[in-house]
Structure formats: structure tokens, C-alpha cells
Design an enzyme around this catalytic site. Structure first.
Site, PDB file in Angstrom:
ATOM      1  N   CYS A   2     -13.645  -0.793  -7.638  1.00 24.95           N
ATOM      2  CA  CYS A   2     -15.086  -0.908  -7.841  1.00 24.95           C
ATOM      3  C   CYS A   2     -15.478  -2.393  -7.877  1.00 24.95           C
ATOM      4  O   CYS A   2     -14.635  -3.262  -8.052  1.00 24.95           O
ATOM      5  CB  CYS A   2     -15.477  -0.296  -9.173  1.00 24.95           C
ATOM      6  SG  CYS A   2     -14.764   1.318  -9.453  1.00 24.95           S
ATOM      7  N   ARG A  27     -14.374  -3.974  -0.910  1.00 26.79           N
ATOM      8  CA  ARG A  27     -13.396  -3.455  -1.873  1.00 26.79           C
ATOM      9  C   ARG A  27     -13.282  -1.940  -1.821  1.00 26.79           C
ATOM     10  O   ARG A  27     -12.364  -1.368  -2.390  1.00 26.79           O
ATOM     11  CB  ARG A  27     -13.808  -3.858  -3.295  1.00 26.79           C
ATOM     12  CG  ARG A  27     -13.767  -5.348  -3.526  1.00 26.79           C
ATOM     13  CD  ARG A  27     -14.466  -5.718  -4.812  1.00 26.79           C
ATOM     14  NE  ARG A  27     -13.737  -5.295  -5.975  1.00 26.79           N
ATOM     15  CZ  ARG A  27     -13.007  -6.105  -6.742  1.00 26.79           C
ATOM     16  NH1 ARG A  27     -12.905  -7.365  -6.441  1.00 26.79           N
ATOM     17  NH2 ARG A  27     -12.376  -5.646  -7.800  1.00 26.79           N
ATOM     18  N   TRP A  74     -16.029   3.467  -7.139  1.00 27.51           N
ATOM     19  CA  TRP A  74     -15.005   4.184  -6.383  1.00 27.51           C
ATOM     20  C   TRP A  74     -14.510   5.257  -7.338  1.00 27.51           C
ATOM     21  O   TRP A  74     -13.853   4.955  -8.328  1.00 27.51           O
ATOM     22  CB  TRP A  74     -13.898   3.204  -6.013  1.00 27.51           C
ATOM     23  CG  TRP A  74     -12.983   3.639  -4.942  1.00 27.51           C
ATOM     24  CD1 TRP A  74     -13.239   3.655  -3.598  1.00 27.51           C
ATOM     25  CD2 TRP A  74     -11.618   4.059  -5.089  1.00 27.51           C
ATOM     26  NE1 TRP A  74     -12.122   4.066  -2.917  1.00 27.51           N
ATOM     27  CE2 TRP A  74     -11.128   4.325  -3.796  1.00 27.51           C
ATOM     28  CE3 TRP A  74     -10.772   4.245  -6.188  1.00 27.51           C
ATOM     29  CZ2 TRP A  74      -9.832   4.768  -3.573  1.00 27.51           C
ATOM     30  CZ3 TRP A  74      -9.480   4.679  -5.961  1.00 27.51           C
ATOM     31  CH2 TRP A  74      -9.029   4.940  -4.659  1.00 27.51           C
ATOM     32  N   ASN A 100     -15.392  -1.614 -14.432  1.00 29.75           N
ATOM     33  CA  ASN A 100     -14.264  -1.377 -13.523  1.00 29.75           C
ATOM     34  C   ASN A 100     -13.054  -1.078 -14.395  1.00 29.75           C
ATOM     35  O   ASN A 100     -12.879  -1.710 -15.432  1.00 29.75           O
ATOM     36  CB  ASN A 100     -13.942  -2.632 -12.701  1.00 29.75           C
ATOM     37  CG  ASN A 100     -14.968  -2.897 -11.630  1.00 29.75           C
ATOM     38  OD1 ASN A 100     -15.882  -2.111 -11.430  1.00 29.75           O
ATOM     39  ND2 ASN A 100     -14.811  -4.017 -10.946  1.00 29.75           N
ATOM     40  N   GLY A 101     -12.190  -0.186 -13.932  1.00 26.61           N
ATOM     41  CA  GLY A 101     -10.983   0.113 -14.704  1.00 26.61           C
ATOM     42  C   GLY A 101     -11.009   1.538 -15.218  1.00 26.61           C
ATOM     43  O   GLY A 101     -11.854   2.346 -14.808  1.00 26.61           O
ATOM     44  N   GLU A 481       4.986  -3.001   9.247  1.00 27.44           N
ATOM     45  CA  GLU A 481       3.612  -3.474   9.102  1.00 27.44           C
ATOM     46  C   GLU A 481       2.710  -2.889  10.199  1.00 27.44           C
ATOM     47  O   GLU A 481       1.580  -2.480   9.934  1.00 27.44           O
ATOM     48  CB  GLU A 481       3.605  -5.015   9.110  1.00 27.44           C
ATOM     49  CG  GLU A 481       2.251  -5.682   9.072  1.00 27.44           C
ATOM     50  CD  GLU A 481       1.386  -5.313   7.868  1.00 27.44           C
ATOM     51  OE1 GLU A 481       1.851  -4.611   6.957  1.00 27.44           O
ATOM     52  OE2 GLU A 481       0.212  -5.718   7.876  1.00 27.44           O
ATOM     53  N   LYS A 485      -0.518  -0.577   9.466  1.00 30.39           N
ATOM     54  CA  LYS A 485      -1.860  -0.912   9.976  1.00 30.39           C
ATOM     55  C   LYS A 485      -2.436   0.289  10.715  1.00 30.39           C
ATOM     56  O   LYS A 485      -3.594   0.649  10.522  1.00 30.39           O
ATOM     57  CB  LYS A 485      -1.824  -2.106  10.943  1.00 30.39           C
ATOM     58  CG  LYS A 485      -1.642  -3.448  10.352  1.00 30.39           C
ATOM     59  CD  LYS A 485      -2.838  -4.004   9.613  1.00 30.39           C
ATOM     60  CE  LYS A 485      -2.767  -3.726   8.150  1.00 30.39           C
ATOM     61  NZ  LYS A 485      -1.966  -4.481   7.284  1.00 30.39           N
ATOM     62  N   GLU A 488      -3.301   3.299   8.259  1.00 30.35           N
ATOM     63  CA  GLU A 488      -4.335   3.112   7.235  1.00 30.35           C
ATOM     64  C   GLU A 488      -5.741   3.006   7.815  1.00 30.35           C
ATOM     65  O   GLU A 488      -6.705   3.339   7.138  1.00 30.35           O
ATOM     66  CB  GLU A 488      -4.020   1.940   6.315  1.00 30.35           C
ATOM     67  CG  GLU A 488      -4.120   0.577   6.951  1.00 30.35           C
ATOM     68  CD  GLU A 488      -3.773  -0.547   5.990  1.00 30.35           C
ATOM     69  OE1 GLU A 488      -3.884  -0.365   4.773  1.00 30.35           O
ATOM     70  OE2 GLU A 488      -3.396  -1.626   6.473  1.00 30.35           O
ATOM     71  N   HIS A 504      19.838   8.635  13.231  1.00 29.89           N
ATOM     72  CA  HIS A 504      20.299   9.363  12.050  1.00 29.89           C
ATOM     73  C   HIS A 504      19.236  10.326  11.521  1.00 29.89           C
ATOM     74  O   HIS A 504      19.293  10.736  10.365  1.00 29.89           O
ATOM     75  CB  HIS A 504      20.732   8.362  10.961  1.00 29.89           C
ATOM     76  CG  HIS A 504      21.851   7.487  11.437  1.00 29.89           C
ATOM     77  ND1 HIS A 504      23.142   7.934  11.550  1.00 29.89           N
ATOM     78  CD2 HIS A 504      21.847   6.211  11.894  1.00 29.89           C
ATOM     79  CE1 HIS A 504      23.897   6.956  12.033  1.00 29.89           C
ATOM     80  NE2 HIS A 504      23.130   5.903  12.245  1.00 29.89           N
ATOM     81  N   LYS A 603      -9.530  -2.592  -1.600  1.00 32.17           N
ATOM     82  CA  LYS A 603      -8.946  -3.886  -1.273  1.00 32.17           C
ATOM     83  C   LYS A 603      -8.055  -4.400  -2.396  1.00 32.17           C
ATOM     84  O   LYS A 603      -7.019  -4.989  -2.157  1.00 32.17           O
ATOM     85  CB  LYS A 603     -10.072  -4.888  -0.999  1.00 32.17           C
ATOM     86  CG  LYS A 603      -9.587  -6.266  -0.565  1.00 32.17           C
ATOM     87  CD  LYS A 603      -8.906  -6.199   0.778  1.00 32.17           C
ATOM     88  CE  LYS A 603      -8.340  -7.530   1.211  1.00 32.17           C
ATOM     89  NZ  LYS A 603      -7.343  -7.353   2.292  1.00 32.17           N
TER      90      LYS A 603
HETATM   91  C1  F6R Z   1      -2.486  -2.967   3.702  1.00 30.41           C
HETATM   92  C2  F6R Z   1      -2.895  -3.589   2.454  1.00 30.41           C
HETATM   93  C3  F6R Z   1      -2.199  -3.214   1.205  1.00 30.41           C
HETATM   94  C4  F6R Z   1      -1.970  -4.455   0.340  1.00 30.41           C
HETATM   95  C5  F6R Z   1      -1.387  -4.074  -1.016  1.00 30.41           C
HETATM   96  C6  F6R Z   1      -1.104  -5.278  -1.868  1.00 30.41           C
HETATM   97  O1  F6R Z   1      -3.214  -3.456   4.775  1.00 30.41           O
HETATM   98  O2  F6R Z   1      -3.791  -4.382   2.436  1.00 30.41           O
HETATM   99  O3  F6R Z   1      -0.999  -2.572   1.467  1.00 30.41           O
HETATM  100  O4  F6R Z   1      -1.117  -5.311   1.023  1.00 30.41           O
HETATM  101  O5  F6R Z   1      -2.287  -3.238  -1.682  1.00 30.41           O
HETATM  102  O6  F6R Z   1      -2.257  -6.002  -2.144  1.00 30.41           O
HETATM  103  P1  F6R Z   1      -2.198  -7.481  -2.665  1.00 30.41           P
HETATM  104  O7  F6R Z   1      -1.596  -8.311  -1.588  1.00 30.41           O
HETATM  105  O8  F6R Z   1      -3.613  -7.844  -2.954  1.00 30.41           O
HETATM  106  O9  F6R Z   1      -1.340  -7.481  -3.892  1.00 30.41           O
END
Ligand code: F6R
Length: 608
Positions: A2, A27, A74, A100-101, A481, A485, A488, A504, A603
Site C-alpha cells: 500500500c 507499488r 492493497w 500500511n502493514g 531471471e 520476468k 510475473e 533428470h 513493488k
Molecule cells: C521481480 C521482483 C521481485 C523482487 C523481490 C525483492 O521482478 O521485482 O522478485 O526482486 O521482491 O525485492 P527487493 O529487491 O526490493 O528486496
């Protein structure tokens, strides 16, 4: 998750709050709301869905308020409804709160308040907290907030406002970030610096257990027990333009294209070409301590953990120190074996990820050297680590991480080199690595120039339901990675495997409906990967290869190739990952997905 923005000053508050909410959109959220104090009343306007819906509701209403609070929610407790959206109210609408929280003991407190006659109109924990503050309110908002928070278990970043004290906003933090900033007679409170950036770069980050009492005359910080706290004012080095789309259709694409520039920001002034070494001041370790290290652990979540895997390869190869990567949510509960000869790197874009922060604290408790590799200046992980380095990627607003990943890798390469030169790497190797790093931005530009080819490829593969990513050695984290990408932002199921592991198990999945994207660049494992691709081809699966420019064999073996410029093997993730970022981006755009704000994701994951 949030987002919060609060304002008290002399401008009309509504545009400041709405613009602030828009800057917090990245976010992730599902509803939003504002509360404005004017003409002897507090007016709340809330809406589900996009900020545009809220802005539409606010249109045509005359608001002259010069103070207010706002929130993007959120959903955690209770569905996505207007009643559950913040700000929540108590005391018949005289007190409002954004939060938030998660308040863990809200059920008990709700029961207690209900027995006292309080009626909750939402299903949220936040409304319970608003009523709890209301219960303790006796003319002083700060002291009511303090009394209420003493009873709260869980995490919070809050801002409260009371009609009878129109000159005051009270914010508090426990586990969920709060930033305050401003000057002269106007002040801002937010859950991160992004909405404040257009107005000021001088900010104060609250620590857990701190309260900010903000008026038009300034900011007072104290503890929950009302002890005054002297805080350092931090200067943000982010450029306001970096948080704008600058003509790109999405932040994710802009951030992918930012990479050649911000990579330079990550390495500038941090190496010495003549000595063939790196000099990262934030390491805070003397030569003797550096030599005493016999183990390195990289701790992170998601993309940052894949950057950590690249760091593991680099540390082992350059520094000759055994290295491992741990996902923070596992590390923190595993009773990890670490001691004062262990160096722990905690990697995080936001610097606020709850699991990563808890892992950092656990590593510190056990006596390891703990260093942060963080993007957001002044964030909790940056402050709690005993040293470390900012990656200087600038604001990353798309939920899916791109430029932060490459800059994490850049910084880890420099750390590995710094340790390597103190131990076993020759001057010549150090110089070669640094020269190759200096060429990276140009090579990044070459792969970015392939965007149309990659887009055409995305068109061809966008309708598949599944995809397998393969990589070997330093390109295994690249495959992980690339797969993350894709899944997600496009919601296509994908998995990533080390090339040699495929037979395997995962090979059973392969069929003409299950394409494989493999990284088969010209490096020490090229022949091994080529054999894996032959195995894939024999199963009739479509093959996309990321291959080195000029590799004719790659063309013969595959259905499609993304050609990338050659570089030193250790540095390949800095180039190859960009090809996969572009692929995932275009698949998602072609499928009509909300690329910058994928469903269910946030985010900054500040809850466990
Ligand atoms: C994927 C992504 C997440 C973050 C993860 C860690 O694209 O953004 O997997 O990498 O939530 O976030 P941080 O780097 O902010 O600790």
C-alpha cells in the site's frame, strides 16, 4: 505494497495528494482514498480500482483544504470495497487514519472496542486501529497515537489526522516505511520518497518505534514513549526526471532502456584501472578482516536473489571464497550456521523487503559481517547493514525489477574483484575485467537496438501456455531471471533449469507446445549447452536461443535467435538478461497485460 501520502501546507491539498497517489501506483493497489480537512469537517472520498476513478469522484467538488492524507490500498483484511478503502474514520468522522502493514492482534482489540460500543463498518484491521486511537484521544493526537500503538502487535506505517487539531498530522512507523520532508511552511509524509521528490530532496526516514509530529511549522520526532529523537536529514540523489516516463509507454520499458546509463552510475568512481581493482568504500573492512573471511552468503528475494547467484559465481571465481545464495524467507527460519568469518551480503532494491530485513537481523545477531547492496537511499536495510553500497539505479517504478538487477550484478562484480585482488587475482586479470566492464554500456545498447526483432519473436510465442528457460553456469541465474520476468508480467507458466539438469525430469514436459528458450552464448559451457539443445530439438519443441553474434550453428539449431554481443563470461548476465527482459516485456504488452502493475504483485513487500 500500500502507499501513503500526507500533506500539510499552504497549497490546495487535493492535487498534491492525487498526484502523490499516482506516483505511488507502481507499488500495486486495488483501491484508494483521500481525507481532506476543511470548513470544520473532514471529508473522505474513496474508490475501488484505478486512481482515475478517485480523481473522477473528486472532480467538480470544491476543495480548498490545505491538509489531508491519502492512501492506495492493497487488500489484506477484507475484500476490495469502498468501505474497506482507507482513510478509515473514528470518533464520528473527526479522526482519520491511513495505515500500511498488518495489525496482528486486531481481532482481540476489535472485540474489546465492540463491547465498549464501537461499531466497525469495514472488515479492516486499520479501522480497528483508528477506533483504538479514538479511544485514547483526549485532545492530543500524538499522545493518543502513542497509547494506541503501545498495544499493537504487528507492522505499521501510519498517518493520523484529527479535526480538532487541524495544524497537525501524526505519523508512526514499525516495520513499514515512513518518510517525512518539506520546508518552511509545508510538509509531506509518505511511505516512500517517490511522491515527495517533486517538492524536496531533503527527507527524514523514521526508524521503527518513532513518531513524526508534523505541522506547518516543522517536524518533531519522538519515540512511542515521547522521548525526543534527533534525526539526520538525508539528501536524495534521485533526479526527478528519472521518475517520469519520458516518452516510453511503460516504466518497465523505460527502466530497461535506462540500463546503459545507470550501469555507469553503479561503477563510476568505484574502481582503479591502473591497479586493476575495485574500491568500494562502504565495505568498511580492513585488509586483515577481508582475509579472514572464509564464506560469503548472499541473501535476497526474487530477482535480487538471482543477482545474488551471479555474485556467488563471481566471488568463487575471482575471490576463491566459497559462496552461497539463500532466499531470505528460508534463511531467517533455518537457524543458519554463520560466524564472524562469514560475510553476508543483503541485496534489495527497495531496502524494505520484510524477509530480507529479518534475515539481515538474524545474520547480525549471529556475528557475521553484514553488508547491504541496496538501491533506495536511507531505506531500512541500508541503515541497518553495517556498511555496503548503493547501486545507484535511480527510482525503479515498474513492479518487475530490471535495472536494479543489472546494477546489483555490477556492484557484486566490483566486490568480487576487490576481494579477489586482495587474495589471488592478478593485476592483468583485474584490468581485463574492468576494461570489459567499461564496455558493457555500449554492448547493452547493441542488445537494446534489437528491440524490434525481439518484439517480432514475442508475437510468435505469446500464445503458448508454457515455456522452459535453460542456462548453464553464470547463465543459469539468467535463465531463472528470464523465466521470472515472463511469468510475473505475462502470466505464462514458465520454469528455469540448469541445462544439465533438464534430463533428470523437466525433459518429460517437452513437446511442440512447450517452447524452450536457452542461453547458448560462446563461453566455456557452449558445447555442453549445445548438446542440451540437440536433446530438446529431438523432442520437437520450438527453440529460441540467445547466442553470440556470428554463431551460425545457433541459427541451424533453433527456430529463432536473439544475437548478443560477446563479453567476458562473468559479465554475460549484464547483457543476456536484457534480451530476456525485452522478450518478457513484449509478450506481456502483446497480451494486453498491465505490464507495470502485474496482478497480485507489489513493488515493495513489507509484510512476510
Ligand atoms: C521481480 C521482483 C521481485 C523482487 C523481490 C525483492 O521482478 O521485482 O522478485 O526482486 O521482491 O525485492 P527487493 O529487491 O526490493 O528486496
Amino acid at each position: 505494497m500500500c502507499g501513503i501520502i500526507g500533506y500539510i501546507g499552504n497549497k490546495p491539498a487535493t492535487p498534491v495528494l492525487v498526484q502523490g497517489l499516482r506516483r505511488l501506483e507502481y507499488r500495486g493497489y486495488d483501491s484508494s482514498g483521500v481525507a481532506l480537512l476543511q470548513d470544520g469537517a473532514i471529508t473522505r472520498v474513496r474508490s475501488v480500482g484505478k486512481i482515475d476513478n478517485l480523481a473522477e469522484k473528486l472532480k467538480g467538488q470544491e476543495f480548498s483544504a490545505t491538509s489531508g492524507i491519502a492512501h492506495t490500498r492493497w487488500a489484506t483484511h477484507g475484500g476490495v470495497t469502498e468501505e474497506n478503502a482507507h482513510p478509515h474514520a473514528a470518533l464520528g468522522g473527526k479522526l482519520v487514519l491511513v495505515h500500511n502493514g498488518i495489525m496482528e492482534n486486531y481481532r482481540e482489540i476489535k472485540e474489546e472496542l465492540q463491547k465498549e460500543g464501537v461499531e466497525c463498518v469495514s472488515q479492516t484491521d486499520t479501522e480497528v486501529l483508528a477506533h483504538l486511537i479514538g479511544k485514547y484521544y483526549a485532545g492530543n493526537l500524538r499522545s493518543a497515537v502513542q497509547k494506541a500503538l503501545e498495544r499493537v502487535h504487528g507492522t505499521y506505517g501510519i498517518v493520523a489526522m484529527h479535526l480538532d487539531e487541524p495544524e497537525r498530522l501524526v505519523a508512526a512507523r514499525m516495520g513499514s516505511p515512513i518518510v517525512v520532508g518539506g520546508q518552511e511552511d509545508e510538509y509531506y509524509i509518505a511511505s516512500d520518497a517517490t511522491p515527495i521528490l517533486p517538492y524536496t530532496k531533503k527527507v527524514i526516514f523514521l526508524a521503527d518505534g518513532e513518531i513524526a509530529d508534523v505541522s506547518r511549522n516543522g517536524i518533531e520526532i519522538c519515540t512511542l514513549t515521547n522521548k525526543p529523537v534527533e534525526k539526520k536529514v538525508e539528501e536524495l540523489d534521485w533526479d526527478e526526471n528519472q521518475a517520469q516516463l519520458q516518452g516510453f509507454p511503460h516504466f518497465m520499458l523505460k527502466e530497461i532502456f535506462d540500463q546503459p546509463q545507470v550501469f555507469q552510475d553503479a561503477i563510476r568512481g568505484r574502481y582503479d584501472l591502473a591497479d586493476g581493482t575495485a574500491r568500494l568504500g562502504g565495505l568498511n573492512m580492513n585488509e586483515e578482516q577481508m582475509r579472514s573471511i572464509n564464506r560469503v552468503i548472499f541473501i535476497a528475494c526474487g530477482t535480487a536473489s538471482y543477482a545474488g547467484m551471479v555474485g556467488k559465481y563471481a566471488f568463487e571465481r575471482l575471490a576463491g571464497i566459497p559462496a552461497e545464495v539463500d532466499v531470505a524467507s528460508e534463511f531467517r527460519y533455518r537457524d543458519p550456521i554463520i560466524d564472524d568469518k562469514t560475510l553476508v551480503f543483503v541485496i534489495s532494491q527497495s531496502g524494505e523487503t520484510a524477509d530480507t530485513l529479518a534475515a539481515l537481523r538474524e545474520a547480525k545477531r549471529k556475528g557475521a559481517f553484514v553488508r547491504g547492496i541496496v538501491n533506495v537511499v536511507g531505506s531500512t536495510i541500508a541503515r541497518e547493514a553495517e556498511g555496503g553500497t548503493y547501486i545507484h539505479a535511480g527510482p525503479e517504478l515498474a513492479v518487475a525489477s530490471t535495472k536494479a538487477y543489472t546494477n546489483m550484478v555490477a556492484v557484486m562484480m566490483l566486490y568480487a574483484l576487490q576481494f579477489g585482488r586482495a587474495r589471488r587475482v592478478s593485476h592483468a586479470t583485474g584490468v581485463r575485467l574492468l576494461e570489459a566492464m567499461r564496455e558493457i554500456p555500449e554492448k547493452m545498447k547493441q542488445i537494446l537496438a534489437e528491440v524490434d526483432t525481439i518484439k517480432a519473436m514475442a508475437e510468435k510465442y505469446k500464445d503458448y501456455q508454457d515455456m522452459l528457460f535453460l542456462g548453464r553456469g553464470i547463465n543459469y541465474p539468467v535463465a531463472l531471471e528470464g523465466s521470472l520476468k515472463l511469468k510475473e508480467i505475462s502470466y505464462i507458466h514458465s520454469e528455469a533449469y540448469p541445462g544439465g539438469e533438464m534430463k533428470h525430469g523437466a525433459i518429460a514436459l517437452l513437446s511442440p507446445d512447450f517452447p524452450v528458450l536457452a542461453i547458448m552464448t560462446k563461453n566455456s559451457l557452449y558445447d555442453k549447452m549445445r548438446s542440451n539443445i540437440e536433446e530438446v530439438k529431438a523432442r520437437g519443441a520450438k527453440i529460441i536461443l540467445v547466442a553470440t553474434v556470428g554463431d551460425e550453428r545457433a541459427k541451424e539449431l533453433s527456430d529463432d535467435v536473439i544475437f548478443v554481443p560477446p563479453t567476458m563470461e562473468l559479465l554475460e548476465p549484464l547483457i543476456n538478461t536484457i534480451a530476456l527482459q525485452l522478450f518478457a516485456y513484449h509478450v506481456a504488452v502483446l497480451l494486453g497485460k498491465d505490464v507495470d502493475r502485474p496482478r497480485n504483485l507489489a513493488k515493495s513487500v513489507t509484510v512476510e
